[in-house]
Design a protein around this motif. Structure first.
Motif, PDB file in Angstrom:
ATOM      1  N   PRO A 175     -37.002   5.697 -44.863  1.00 36.79           N
ATOM      2  CA  PRO A 175     -38.330   5.516 -44.473  1.00 36.79           C
ATOM      3  C   PRO A 175     -38.691   4.408 -44.076  1.00 36.79           C
ATOM      4  CG  PRO A 175     -38.114   6.489 -46.644  1.00 36.79           C
ATOM      5  CD  PRO A 175     -36.894   5.791 -46.316  1.00 36.79           C
ATOM      6  N   PHE A 176     -39.502   4.422 -43.006  1.00 35.93           N
ATOM      7  CA  PHE A 176     -40.006   3.209 -42.106  1.00 35.93           C
ATOM      8  C   PHE A 176     -41.172   2.373 -43.051  1.00 35.93           C
ATOM      9  CE2 PHE A 176     -42.513   1.151 -38.905  1.00 35.93           C
ATOM     10  CZ  PHE A 176     -41.730   1.000 -38.000  1.00 35.93           C
ATOM     11  N   LYS A 177     -40.948   1.063 -43.136  1.00 31.59           N
ATOM     12  CA  LYS A 177     -41.578   0.404 -44.168  1.00 31.59           C
ATOM     13  C   LYS A 177     -41.899  -1.072 -43.614  1.00 31.59           C
ATOM     14  CE  LYS A 177     -37.464  -1.537 -46.359  1.00 31.59           C
ATOM     15  NZ  LYS A 177     -36.881  -1.749 -47.741  1.00 31.59           N
ATOM     16  N   VAL A 178     -42.980  -1.608 -43.788  1.00 32.72           N
ATOM     17  CA  VAL A 178     -43.429  -2.705 -43.145  1.00 32.72           C
ATOM     18  C   VAL A 178     -42.841  -3.778 -43.827  1.00 32.72           C
ATOM     19  CG1 VAL A 178     -45.509  -4.382 -42.485  1.00 32.72           C
ATOM     20  CG2 VAL A 178     -45.648  -1.614 -42.537  1.00 32.72           C
ATOM     21  N   ILE A 179     -42.153  -4.764 -42.965  1.00 34.77           N
ATOM     22  CA  ILE A 179     -41.481  -6.135 -43.488  1.00 34.77           C
ATOM     23  C   ILE A 179     -42.110  -7.289 -43.007  1.00 34.77           C
ATOM     24  CG2 ILE A 179     -39.154  -6.958 -43.366  1.00 34.77           C
ATOM     25  CD1 ILE A 179     -38.209  -4.213 -43.393  1.00 34.77           C
ATOM     26  N   PHE A 180     -42.242  -8.300 -43.877  1.00 37.79           N
ATOM     27  CA  PHE A 180     -42.671  -9.511 -43.395  1.00 37.79           C
ATOM     28  C   PHE A 180     -41.417 -10.620 -43.710  1.00 37.79           C
ATOM     29  CE2 PHE A 180     -46.646  -7.582 -43.823  1.00 37.79           C
ATOM     30  CZ  PHE A 180     -47.125  -7.773 -42.891  1.00 37.79           C
ATOM     31  N   ASP A 181     -41.408 -11.346 -42.992  1.00 41.51           N
ATOM     32  CA  ASP A 181     -40.369 -12.415 -43.120  1.00 41.51           C
ATOM     33  C   ASP A 181     -40.894 -13.768 -43.231  1.00 41.51           C
ATOM     34  OD1 ASP A 181     -38.028 -14.565 -42.106  1.00 41.51           O
ATOM     35  OD2 ASP A 181     -37.161 -12.724 -42.425  1.00 41.51           O
ATOM     36  N   ALA A 182     -40.558 -14.625 -44.353  1.00 39.97           N
ATOM     37  CA  ALA A 182     -41.075 -15.805 -44.726  1.00 39.97           C
ATOM     38  C   ALA A 182     -41.048 -16.780 -43.435  1.00 39.97           C
ATOM     39  CB  ALA A 182     -40.410 -16.619 -46.001  1.00 39.97           C
ATOM     40  N   ILE A 237     -55.409 -15.169 -34.201  1.00 37.07           N
ATOM     41  CA  ILE A 237     -54.587 -15.458 -35.673  1.00 37.07           C
ATOM     42  C   ILE A 237     -54.032 -14.054 -36.192  1.00 37.07           C
ATOM     43  CG2 ILE A 237     -54.284 -16.595 -37.941  1.00 37.07           C
ATOM     44  CD1 ILE A 237     -54.316 -18.453 -35.356  1.00 37.07           C
ATOM     45  N   ALA A 238     -55.102 -12.946 -36.176  1.00 31.97           N
ATOM     46  CA  ALA A 238     -54.591 -11.767 -36.757  1.00 31.97           C
ATOM     47  C   ALA A 238     -53.607 -11.017 -35.713  1.00 31.97           C
ATOM     48  CB  ALA A 238     -55.896 -11.155 -36.948  1.00 31.97           C
ATOM     49  N   ILE A 239     -53.912 -11.196 -34.489  1.00 33.78           N
ATOM     50  CA  ILE A 239     -53.017 -10.624 -33.398  1.00 33.78           C
ATOM     51  C   ILE A 239     -51.742 -11.265 -33.592  1.00 33.78           C
ATOM     52  CG2 ILE A 239     -52.532  -9.937 -31.015  1.00 33.78           C
ATOM     53  CD1 ILE A 239     -55.513  -9.902 -30.788  1.00 33.78           C
ATOM     54  N   GLY A 240     -51.619 -12.666 -33.760  1.00 38.92           N
ATOM     55  CA  GLY A 240     -50.274 -13.131 -34.045  1.00 38.92           C
ATOM     56  C   GLY A 240     -49.655 -12.715 -35.137  1.00 38.92           C
ATOM     57  N   VAL A 241     -50.461 -12.529 -36.130  1.00 40.04           N
ATOM     58  CA  VAL A 241     -49.567 -12.242 -37.439  1.00 40.04           C
ATOM     59  C   VAL A 241     -49.190 -10.812 -37.214  1.00 40.04           C
ATOM     60  CG1 VAL A 241     -50.110 -11.662 -39.991  1.00 40.04           C
ATOM     61  CG2 VAL A 241     -50.891 -13.646 -38.950  1.00 40.04           C
ATOM     62  N   PHE A 242     -49.908 -10.012 -36.829  1.00 39.85           N
ATOM     63  CA  PHE A 242     -49.577  -8.380 -36.394  1.00 39.85           C
ATOM     64  C   PHE A 242     -48.362  -8.322 -35.618  1.00 39.85           C
ATOM     65  CE2 PHE A 242     -50.024  -4.733 -33.764  1.00 39.85           C
ATOM     66  CZ  PHE A 242     -50.240  -3.585 -34.805  1.00 39.85           C
ATOM     67  N   SER A 243     -48.371  -9.363 -34.414  1.00 37.39           N
ATOM     68  CA  SER A 243     -47.118  -9.343 -33.642  1.00 37.39           C
ATOM     69  C   SER A 243     -45.901  -9.672 -34.378  1.00 37.39           C
ATOM     70  CB  SER A 243     -47.357 -10.169 -32.421  1.00 37.39           C
ATOM     71  OG  SER A 243     -48.386 -10.017 -31.600  1.00 37.39           O
ATOM     72  N   ALA A 244     -45.755 -10.557 -35.342  1.00 35.06           N
ATOM     73  CA  ALA A 244     -44.706 -11.266 -36.062  1.00 35.06           C
ATOM     74  C   ALA A 244     -44.332  -9.991 -37.163  1.00 35.06           C
ATOM     75  CB  ALA A 244     -45.118 -12.256 -36.987  1.00 35.06           C
ATOM     76  N   GLY A 245     -45.170  -9.081 -37.846  1.00 34.72           N
ATOM     77  CA  GLY A 245     -44.963  -8.217 -38.434  1.00 34.72           C
ATOM     78  C   GLY A 245     -44.594  -7.167 -37.887  1.00 34.72           C
ATOM     79  N   ALA A 246     -45.024  -6.672 -36.770  1.00 34.78           N
ATOM     80  CA  ALA A 246     -44.534  -5.446 -36.002  1.00 34.78           C
ATOM     81  C   ALA A 246     -43.266  -5.565 -35.413  1.00 34.78           C
ATOM     82  CB  ALA A 246     -45.362  -5.202 -34.789  1.00 34.78           C
TER      83      ALA A 246
END
Length: 950
Positions: free
Chosen positions: A904-911, A545-554
């Motif tokens: 600047p590079f920023k981490v983005i999450f999409d709902a 699950i963490a790798i899936g979330v990491f993949s989505a965030g990346a």
């Protein structure tokens, strides 16, 4: 025995095979996908090269000149080279050859009218022949020449420009005069030719400029009369290959380069260097792809490492489940005299069978996965993109073989551990299910976290140097192991939280020990006392699950940051530059000397009407933006040069694109500052720091030929549309003490005052377009209004181009594939574990039914047990994945040029990404619970009790 054992454990063995197969396929995908994506980009770049330069890129030209060779040696050299080109070079290129044009040339000779043989002429011409010329030309006037002399006269073709330059007419006979001509040579033009099609790559020069001073004779005639009989000295021969460049692939690029080297070596072995000529317009483009191939390979490995670690853990878990079911048999075999290696060998043969089949089938599954990767347009987004050229290669089997070997080793580790235990030790282990796992005893969680955090610290320090010093990502040595850090962090953080979880369970149990119903009480006891039993499953679910979330965030972060970078660098949807009338002298034409008209000291411009731009189709807002590079400025602490931008604040604020929360205050407030006072300017933070300027200071601005004007600093900004405050790549000498003092500087002022106080010069027109506008309608309206556009920047076009970049395509494809594999593996592992767990507790569940618990209560206990184990693991996985994304996703900007990453590079999450993840996980849990509930309902009490008696 081995086959029967595999059949008895068919579901476990199938799950193990599935994991090995997916590992081999994923690893085998890397060389296939790398080759496919680079092939696509190579062909796209070559197509762009053809469009921009009007040169067919798939060509190779080589020419050999003769010096003092005898006629016999010259004939042999031509014959040998013709044979080499046909037999070795043509198949050696590795792509289909559309044409092989053989060209022969005579030396340049005096051209004298036949009726005036003694006349001295300054006009000279040479004779040439081209193989298969007739198929590619059309006769504009006259006819085709004969393939043999007609009454001693050689007939020839000319272009219309050659006819004009020679000032002759068709049918007129000429003599070719030279000291080395044997006898009299008469030539007569009988036809004028042109290309049959304009885009025919048969001709080396698209405009036929190289044919405007020559006579073209028949190929057979040239061979018989000039080469074999040597009537006219032949001075050169050339070979022009026309290749189908759309069939270029990374696998045959080396063939092209090797054949190019072979041709050069073959020709140079026959003549001295200065007597040869070579040209292959694709060489520079092709050579850059080897470097891009290395970068893409590094990126693919870095993105796949977490998934590979997760697959390895999955195989270890399934192998451990298989061994756990057979530990009793292993212990009995050991007690009856079987050696450890005999038992290990039986499992090794099973592993060899599974890994061997996976190695054979994996690369083909990898080809199918590659097609999935090629269709990705974003994270879990697929489009109907033209299919990539995908085929098997030897590297895929090499990579797959290494993956299969690694999987084989992973499956044997639990076997080696199990064979160390005797029958007594096995029974002791069964009685001590709450023992502490090995990774907690060895503090692997703390070690993994420490290594990952240290790696993050060193990486961010290097990344900061890259950005501030304007270096390329290759200028600092970045350890590829840095990309393993996210996986280490996920494992370390997950294990650490699992170390704390039993204490949380005890707290829950203690808080409600007087009120819990029997089902909940029993579940808390079961989970609390058998904590180690669930550790493997929980660690596995956390990782997936963490790798899936990491993949989505990346994926979301890199896609969004790429789009933002392009929008910011352009500033608006369209940036136009139109032609302004001025009093500057016209530029010199081709072949003309420098203009004798002196240039005025100051060029005066006439501003064109601005209103037509607002009438273009699809335009919502327009703005005038004056940009002056290297404008001089002076302040009390010194002087320097900066980029000057003049704007009308209201229009600019409505038209430009600027991200939120990039400045200390909202962007419109800075625009309001400019509107307060015509003298107001905004300066960049780089200028304020380097020159010690602050708000309220006076700054004087000027440029060549323009007197200075004073402005007042009203604000200091870090960023502004299209302004990059980082030093350009290669502009900083890191050995200097003040290496950071070379950052670009910016001054933003009111356009009206700049035009009034300084000078009126051409400005850019920035356009903001309406949602869903049509680009073709926009272009048509420009033509309709006859706007004199000299330059145009189209943001939508550049965004599309960026999405087709090999790195972004690879990133979206790999992260999408990694997420899909994570979820599928997670579901299989989850279901497998619980089915086996349920089968192992058949007696316990039967007793529960016998003492009065209903099926509904049993299912409730199972659901609660899943919630306390799988549910908690999934929540931890989501939390750890989010944290890993925020910490480690910024490291992926190293695959690009960090100095150009503005904003600047920023981490983005999409709902929407989380909705997809939670939906898939919820379906997985509900489906698993449904299957387990069905199995629970099939349990018969009398069968369970009879099983206990046995």
């Amino acid at each position: 025995m081995i086959i029967r054992k595999m059949v008895q454990n068919k579901w476990l063995v199938s799950s193990m095979f599935f994991g090995i197969l997916m590992t081999v396929a994923l690893v085998g995908t890397m060389p296939i996908y790398s080759e496919a994506i680079l092939t696509r980009m190579l062909v796209k770049d070559l197509e762009t090269f053809q469009t921009d330069k009007n040169i067919y890129p798939g060509t190779h030209w080589s020419m050999m000149s003769f010096y003092n060779e005898t006629p016999e040696r010259r004939v042999k050299m031509m014959s040998d080279m013709d044979r080499f080109m046909e037999d070795k070079a043509r198949p050696g290129f590795g792509v289909p050859v559309k044409e092989l044009v053989i060209e022969r040339r005579t030396k340049s000779l005096q051209l004298v009218p036949a009726n005036e043989p003694d006349k001295k002429s300054k006009v000279s011409a040479s004779l040439r022949s081209y193989s298969d010329l007739v198929s590619h030309i059309k006769i504009e006037d006259g006819r085709l020449p004969a393939n043999k002399p007609v009454d001693g006269v050689y007939e020839a073709l000319l272009t219309s420009k050659a006819l004009s330059s020679f000032k002759i007419v068709l049918g007129q006979e000429f003599l070719l005069k030279d000291d080395k001509i044997q006898g009299t040579v008469k030539i007569k033009p009988v036809g004028i030719f042109s290309k049959k099609t304009d885009d025919d790559p048969y001709f080396r020069n698209a405009s036929l400029a190289d044919l405007n001073s020559i006579f073209v004779v028949d190929e057979n005639l040239f061979s018989q009369e000039f080469i074999k009989s040597n009537k006219v000295p032949v001075v050169a021969t050339g070979w022009f290959f026309v290749l189908d460049y759309r069939k270029f692939e990374l696998s045959n690029v080396n063939n092209f380069l090797d054949t190019d080297k072979a041709i050069r070596a073959q020709i140079k072995s026959k003549v001295v260097t200065f007597q040869s000529e070579f040209n292959a317009p694709t060489l520079d483009t092709i050579k850059t792809y080897f470097e891009r191939s290395k970068q893409l390979s590094k990126l693919m490995w870095s993105l796949n490492v977490p998934v590979l670690i997760m697959l390895g853990f999955y195989m270890f878990m399934v192998s451990n489940l298989i061994v756990d079911r057979q530990k009793n048999e292993i212990a009995i075999l050991r007690s009856r005299g079987a050696s450890r290696w005999q038992i290990v060998l039986s499992f090794a043969i099973e592993g060899i069978l599974l890994c061997g089949v996976a190695w054979l089938a994996g690369p083909f599954l990898g080809m199918m996965l590659t097609k999935v990767l090629g269709a990705s347009n974003g994270f879990l987004e697929f489009v109907q993109r033209s299919s990539m050229t995908v085929h098997m290669n030897s590297q895929s089997y090499v990579y797959g073989g290494i993956a299969a070997l690694t999987a084989f080793v992973m499956t044997l580790i639990p076997v080696l551990l199990a064979t160390r235990v005797s029958i007594v030790g096995h029974k002791q282990q069964l009685a001590r299910m709450n023992r502490m796992p090995f990774w907690h005893k060895a503090f692997l969680d703390v070690a993994a976290l420490a290594v990952s955090i240290y790696g993050l610290y060193t990486f961010q320090k290097r990344l900061k140097d890259l950005t501030s010093l304007g270096l390329k990502s290759d200028d600092l040595n970045i350890d590829p192991l840095q990309f393993v850090m996210p996986a280490l962090f996920v494992v370390g953080a997950g294990l650490l939280l699992l170390r704390l979880y039993p204490y949380v369970l005890r707290l829950i149990y203690w808080i409600g020990r007087k009120w819990w119903p029997p089902s909940l009480y029993a579940t808390l006891i079961q989970v609390g006392r058998s904590n180690s039993q669930y550790q493997f499953l929980m660690v596995f679910l956390i990782m997936t699950i963490a790798i899936g979330v990491f993949s989505a965030g990346a994926a979301r972060t890199l896609n969004t940051n790429t789009e933002d970078r392009i929008r910011y660098s352009h500033g608006a949807d369209f940036v136009l530059q139109s032609r302004w009338l001025n009093d500057a002298p016209p530029p010199a034409g081709p072949g003309m000397g420098p203009s004798t008209t002196p240039a005025p000291k100051v060029i005066h411009y006439l501003e064109p009407s601005f209103e037509p731009f607002s009438k273009l189709a699809g335009v919502e807002e327009t703005a005038k933006v004056f940009v002056k590079e290297k404008a001089a400025f002076a302040v009390s602490n010194g002087q320097g040069s900066a980029t000057l931008i003049g704007i009308e604040s209201d229009d600019f604020g409505r038209t430009s694109w600027f991200p939120n929360k990039l400045l200390d205050y909202p962007f419109y407030e800075y625009m309001n500052l400019l509107a307060v006072d015509p003298r107001a300017v905004l300066i960049s933070k780089t200028l304020a720091q380097q020159k010690g300027v602050k708000t309220g200071d006076t700054i004087s601005v000027s440029w060549d030929g323009v007197d200075g004007a004073s402005f007042v600093v009203y604000g200091v900004i870090d960023y502004f549309p299209s302004f990059n405050p980082n030093p350009p790549v290669g502009s900083v000498d890191v050995t200097q003490d003040n290496a950071k003092g070379n950052a670009p500087m910016l001054i933003v002022g009111n356009l009206g005052r700049i035009q009034f106080q300084l000078a009126l010069e051409p400005y850019q027109v920035w356009l903001k377009m309406k949602p869903g506008y049509s680009t073709s309608d926009f272009y048509d309206s420009i033509q309709k209004l006859r706007l004199p556009i000299t330059n145009m920047v189209n943001t939508k076009q550049d965004l599309t181009k960026a999405k087709n970049d090999p790195f972004l395509l690879a990133l979206n494809g790999i992260l999408t594939l990694g997420f899909i594999i994570s979820i599928v593996i997670s579901f299989v592992g989850f279901l497998l574990y619980w089915i086996l767990s349920l089968k192992g507790r058949t007696l316990q569940n039967g007793i529960m039914r016998a003492i009065g618990l209903s099926l509904r209560q049993l299912i409730g206990m199972l659901a609660l047990e899943q919630l306390l184990t799988s549910g908690v693991a999934i929540m931890i996985g989501v939390f750890v994945g989010n944290l890993a994304s925020r910490l480690y996703v910024p490291n992926f900007q190293i695959a690009f040029n960090p100095s150009s990453l503005v904003p600047p590079f920023k981490v983005i999450f999409d709902a929407m990404d989380f909705i997809r993840i939670y939906s898939i996980v919820s379906v997985m849990l509900l489906l698993g619970l449904g299957i387990l509930s069905y199995m629970l309902s099939r349990i018969r009490v009398h069968q369970a009790l009879k099983l206990g008696e046995d």
